[in-house]
Write an enzyme that holds these catalytic residues in place. Structure first.
Site: not given
Ligand code: AQP
Length: 335
Positions: A115, A198, A201
């Site tokens: 990031k 992956k 968001k």
């Molecule tokens: N692509 C994914 N496949 C499986 N699990 C996923 N998680 C996120 N993306 C995937 C799981 O969702 C939970 C919550 O995630 P989060 O909101 O804490 O943030 P994150 O992991 O950072 O999700 P994003 O979408 O990737 O957000 P950004 O882009 O902001 O970093 C976690 O248990 C995560 O493992």
């Protein structure tokens, strides 16, 4: 009566909607585990500050996240659902965790490296660097045995285990050592347009992300435009057929049938038919969820009442752990 094992997990309110990866990698397991475990689930708004959201957006997304979690199946009668910032012990224990973590150790976290590389050093906030220590505090405060998360969080869970073990041996046996509850299949859902990355968001383009709150027509279009390959066979092969494998994982997770059964079902069919079938399963699955979440959002007072009860239950557990931690490390208690 045997006491149930404890579960803790959190999700960031960084967007208007959760995506399919959040659900299949994490929230689906949260819903299942609330029946068998003493489950604590939180919307981690303090973590979301690392993305510098607009205040109004953060407020709106926090409540929208709660509505989605309930619509997806969390039952506040069965689990403790709360907002991270409503329990100040999270910040308090996070500082202790920061003082226990080596700088080099924190620098090895791949999520921080990825990031911060994307946004550049000057635009990367220190909170992103200390994020895993706040996450360790989230988990350890509740003495969680299991932490249901997606594959991308594995390294942070390992750090949490290391910090808990270190604290227990350096001071006093205080923390339960948590285990990551990470599925073998579905723990990583990939972007539909770039099936080697992956679903995230914060992806640059939204065209490969299935947002649960989007209108069915939008998601059907995205599913039908998913990138596949130039072959014709519908077969699970992550290395050579990443797009098709991702769609098979999604189809199998939402229909509850093994990937091999899905392969058989679509043997001899074209990619177009397959994508249309996956799209139909996805929109049928999430249509009632979206409707329920929108309905819940019409009554914020009810949601806030659920969160108040959740925060009270969470605080009782968290404050006990924090008091034990402070005592073990020699923080003087106030007379
Ligand atoms: N692509 C994914 N496949 C499986 N699990 C996923 N998680 C996120 N993306 C995937 C799981 O969702 C939970 C919550 O995630 P989060 O909101 O804490 O943030 P994150 O992991 O950072 O999700 P994003 O979408 O990737 O957000 P950004 O882009 O902001 O970093 C976690 O248990 C995560 O493992």
């Amino acid at each position: 009566m045997a006491t149930k094992e404890r579960v803790l997990s959190g999700i960031q309110p960084t967007h208007e909607s959760f995506h399919l990866g959040n659900y299949l990698g994490a929230v689906k397991q949260w819903v299942e585990l609330q029946d068998t475990h003493d489950a604590f689930y939180c919307v981690v708004d303090l973590h979301a500050l690392t993305a510098s959201p607009e205040p109004q957006a953060l407020r709106r997304r926090t409540l929208a996240s709660v509505a989605q979690l309930i619509a997806l199946g969390l039952d506040p009668e069965k689990c403790t659902l709360f907002i991270q910032s409503h329990v100040p012990a999270h910040n308090q224990l996070a500082w202790v965790m920061e003082c226990l973590t080596g700088f080099g150790e924190a620098s090895r976290m791949t999520q921080f490296k990825d990031k911060s590389q994307k946004s550049g050093a000057d635009r990367t906030v220190v909170g992103l660097f200390t994020y895993p220590m706040l996450m360790a505090a989230d988990i350890l405060l509740y003495q969680a045995h299991q932490v249901p998360v997606g594959e991308d969080q594995r390294q942070h869970i390992e750090l949490t285990r290391d910090l808990a073990t270190r604290f227990n041996s350096q001071y006093k046996d205080t923390f339960t050592i948590p285990n990551g509850y990470i599925l073998k299949a579905g723990a990583k859902i990939y972007d539909l347009q770039d099936p080697t990355s992956k679903m995230s968001k914060s992806a640059e383009s939204q065209s490969g992300i299935i947002d649960l709150m989007d209108a069915p027509e939008v998601n059907i279009k995205k599913m039908k435009s998913a990138v596949t390959d130039t072959e014709r066979e519908i077969k699970f092969d992550e290395k050579n057929k990443a797009g098709i494998s991702n769609l098979l994982t999604i189809y199998s997770a939402l229909t509850g049938q093994p990937v091999s059964a899905a392969e058989n079902e679509f043997a001899g069919k074209g990619y177009g038919d397959f994508k249309a079938a996956v799209a139909e399963v996805v929109v049928d699955y999430f249509r009632p969820v979206r409707e329920k979440a929108l309905e819940l959002l019409t009554d914020p007072t009810h949601l806030n009442q659920i969160l108040k009860t959740g925060a009270e239950k969470a605080s009782a557990v968290a404050e006990k752990t924090l008091a034990d931690v402070y005592d073990a490390i020699g923080i003087t208690s106030r007379a």
